[in-house]
Write a protein that holds these residues in place. Structure first.
Motif, PDB file in Angstrom:
ATOM      1  N   SER A 196       0.813  -1.219   0.000  1.00 14.33           N
ATOM      2  CA  SER A 196       0.000   0.000   0.000  1.00 14.33           C
ATOM      3  C   SER A 196       0.850   1.274   0.000  1.00 14.33           C
ATOM      4  N   THR A 208       3.433   4.106  -1.490  1.00 15.64           N
ATOM      5  CA  THR A 208       3.740   4.675  -2.804  1.00 15.64           C
ATOM      6  C   THR A 208       5.174   4.312  -3.158  1.00 15.64           C
ATOM      7  N   GLU A 209       5.496   4.418  -4.417  1.00 20.44           N
ATOM      8  CA  GLU A 209       6.873   4.113  -4.836  1.00 20.44           C
ATOM      9  C   GLU A 209       7.890   5.013  -4.126  1.00 20.44           C
ATOM     10  N   GLN A 241       7.680   6.252  -1.160  1.00 18.00           N
ATOM     11  CA  GLN A 241       7.775   5.745   0.214  1.00 18.00           C
ATOM     12  C   GLN A 241       8.629   4.474   0.260  1.00 18.00           C
TER      13      GLN A 241
END
Length: 70
Positions: A41, A43-44, A46
Motif C-alpha cells: 500500500s 507509494t513508490e 515511500q
C-alpha cells in the motif's frame, strides 16, 4: 485502447524471510514486520525512502556480517 502494464513495485526482498526476534527485522532485507505488511500500500517514493535506509539498518543490526549487500 491500449493499457500499459503497471511496473512491478520496487522491493528489497531477498527471499530470506526470517524475522529476528531480537531486532524485529527481516534478516534478509532489513524491513520491519510493519513495513513488510504495509509494502503493497506504500507509494513508490515511500518504498524507495525505506529501501535507502536498509543497508545501514542491516549493518547496525548485524555487525558481524561482512561483504553482504541486501
Amino acid at each position: 485502447m491500449s493499457t500499459l502494464p503497471h511496473p512491478k513495485p520496487s522491493s528489497p526482498c531477498t527471499k530470506v524471510c526470517v524475522l529476528d526476534a531480537v531486532t524485529g527485522l527481516c534478516e534478509g532485507c532489513g524491513r520491519s514486520r510493519n513495513e513488510i505488511a504495509l509494502w503493497g500500500s506504500m507509494t513508490e517514493p515511500q518504498r524507495l525512502a525505506v529501501m535507502a535506509t536498509l543497508p545501514e539498518r542491516l549493518r547496525r543490526a548485524y555487525p558481524h556480517r561482512t561483504g553482504e549487500d541486501p
